[in-house]
Write an enzyme that holds these catalytic residues in place. Structure first.
Site, PDB file in Angstrom:
ATOM      1  N   CYS A 182      14.315 -19.519  35.870  1.00  0.00           N
ATOM      2  CA  CYS A 182      13.554 -18.903  34.775  1.00  0.00           C
ATOM      3  C   CYS A 182      12.930 -19.979  33.897  1.00  0.00           C
ATOM      4  O   CYS A 182      11.719 -20.031  33.718  1.00  0.00           O
ATOM      5  CB  CYS A 182      14.417 -18.051  33.839  1.00  0.00           C
ATOM      6  SG  CYS A 182      15.725 -17.109  34.564  1.00  0.00           S
ATOM      7  N   GLU A 189      12.734 -14.033  41.064  1.00  0.00           N
ATOM      8  CA  GLU A 189      11.567 -14.339  40.212  1.00  0.00           C
ATOM      9  C   GLU A 189      10.277 -13.945  40.933  1.00  0.00           C
ATOM     10  O   GLU A 189       9.382 -13.357  40.331  1.00  0.00           O
ATOM     11  CB  GLU A 189      11.504 -15.832  39.869  1.00  0.00           C
ATOM     12  CG  GLU A 189      12.365 -16.269  38.701  1.00  0.00           C
ATOM     13  CD  GLU A 189      11.786 -15.880  37.339  1.00  0.00           C
ATOM     14  OE1 GLU A 189      10.722 -15.222  37.273  1.00  0.00           O
ATOM     15  OE2 GLU A 189      12.414 -16.215  36.329  1.00  0.00           O
TER      16      GLU A 189
HETATM   17  C1  HMH Z   1      10.910 -13.122  34.580  1.00  0.00           C
HETATM   18  C2  HMH Z   1      10.888 -14.271  33.638  1.00  0.00           C
HETATM   19  N1  HMH Z   1      11.351 -15.465  34.044  1.00  0.00           N
HETATM   20  C3  HMH Z   1      11.346 -16.516  33.201  1.00  0.00           C
HETATM   21  C4  HMH Z   1      10.871 -16.399  31.921  1.00  0.00           C
HETATM   22  C5  HMH Z   1      10.844 -17.580  31.007  1.00  0.00           C
HETATM   23  O1  HMH Z   1      11.644 -17.401  29.964  1.00  0.00           O
HETATM   24  C6  HMH Z   1      10.410 -15.127  31.529  1.00  0.00           C
HETATM   25  N2  HMH Z   1       9.925 -14.915  30.285  1.00  0.00           N
HETATM   26  N3  HMH Z   1      10.423 -14.101  32.405  1.00  0.00           N
END
Ligand code: HMH
Length: 222
Positions: free
Chosen positions: A135, A210
């Site tokens: 993330c 992700e």
């Molecule tokens: C899905 C996703 N991954 C990472 C981030 C980064 O914080 C975010 N805002 N959203």
């Protein structure tokens, strides 16, 4: 080599599928349909709520006061920085805070956020950091690569430029660097070769989730 670089090298295809996803390419060249971005943004608001809980869990899983402080700093970055960006962008694109708060959670959001939380609940601080790494560090890479440069002229271009600029900002880039150092520090205390394959699996799955999260944006397009 940092733990992050090692994990990224060992999960190169999952990593590329995430950071070079069509959704990211579409934001970068302005061609992404605005409705896909809206879907993403609403779900990301829910994501960030659980992501904050994961940081709170990092504080709980900390063995030292130093770790607790770092967890708290991360929590602050999300609650006071990133979530405000969402509210601001959503307001601009016609999604009120109230609507954000009542949005139904998609299964991709559910899968990813609960996977991160579960990795941390089951394991120690290092497992949790490895689950969080895609993330924070992935968005850091995406922001640094695109630096807020989006060709003008499409509906979404101003929103995408604003979005990239946030993740390219010094604040976010520094937070990403701090996170990487923090994970290395934890690894120097807890990482053994015997447990590396488990960490690699966590990193690989989080990266895949992700990519699925980006893909979710394309659902329900008319
Ligand atoms: C899905 C996703 N991954 C990472 C981030 C980064 O914080 C975010 N805002 N959203």
């Amino acid at each position: 080599m940092s733990v992050f670089d090692r994990l990224k090298t060992d999960c190169a295809s999952e990593w590329a599928a995430y950071v070079d996803h069509d959704f990211v390419r579409g934001m970068a060249d302005g061609s992404l349909p605005l409705d896909a971005f809206r879907t993403y943004l609403k779900q990301d608001y829910l994501f960030l709520i659980h992501f904050s809980r994961a940081y709170a869990l990092a504080i709980y899983k900390s063995q030292t006061l130093g770790d607790m402080r770092r967890g708290m700093a991360g929590l602050k970055t999300i609650l006071e920085g990133e979530m405000e960006l969402h509210v601001e962008l959503c307001a601009k694109w016609g999604i009120a805070r109230k609507e954000l708060e009542t949005v139904a959670e998609e299964s991709e959001t559910l899968a990813y956020t609960r996977f991160v939380l579960e990795s941390g609940l089951r394991g120690d601080l290092l497992d949790l950091q490895v689950a969080l790494a895609p993330c924070i560090l992935g968005y850091g890479e995406i922001g640094a690569r695109h630096r807020g440069v989006v060709p003008e002229g499409t509906d979404g271009a101003p929103a995408y430029a604003r979005w990239f600029a946030e993740y390219a900002s010094d604040d976010y880039q520094n937070a990403a660097r701090d996170f990487c150092d923090w994970m290395d520090q934890t690894a120097s205390a807890y990482l053994t070769e015997a447990r590396y394959p488990v960490l690699r699996r966590i990193f690989s799955e989080a990266s895949r989730l992700e990519a699925d999260f980006w893909q979710m944006g394309f659902k329900n397009l008319g």
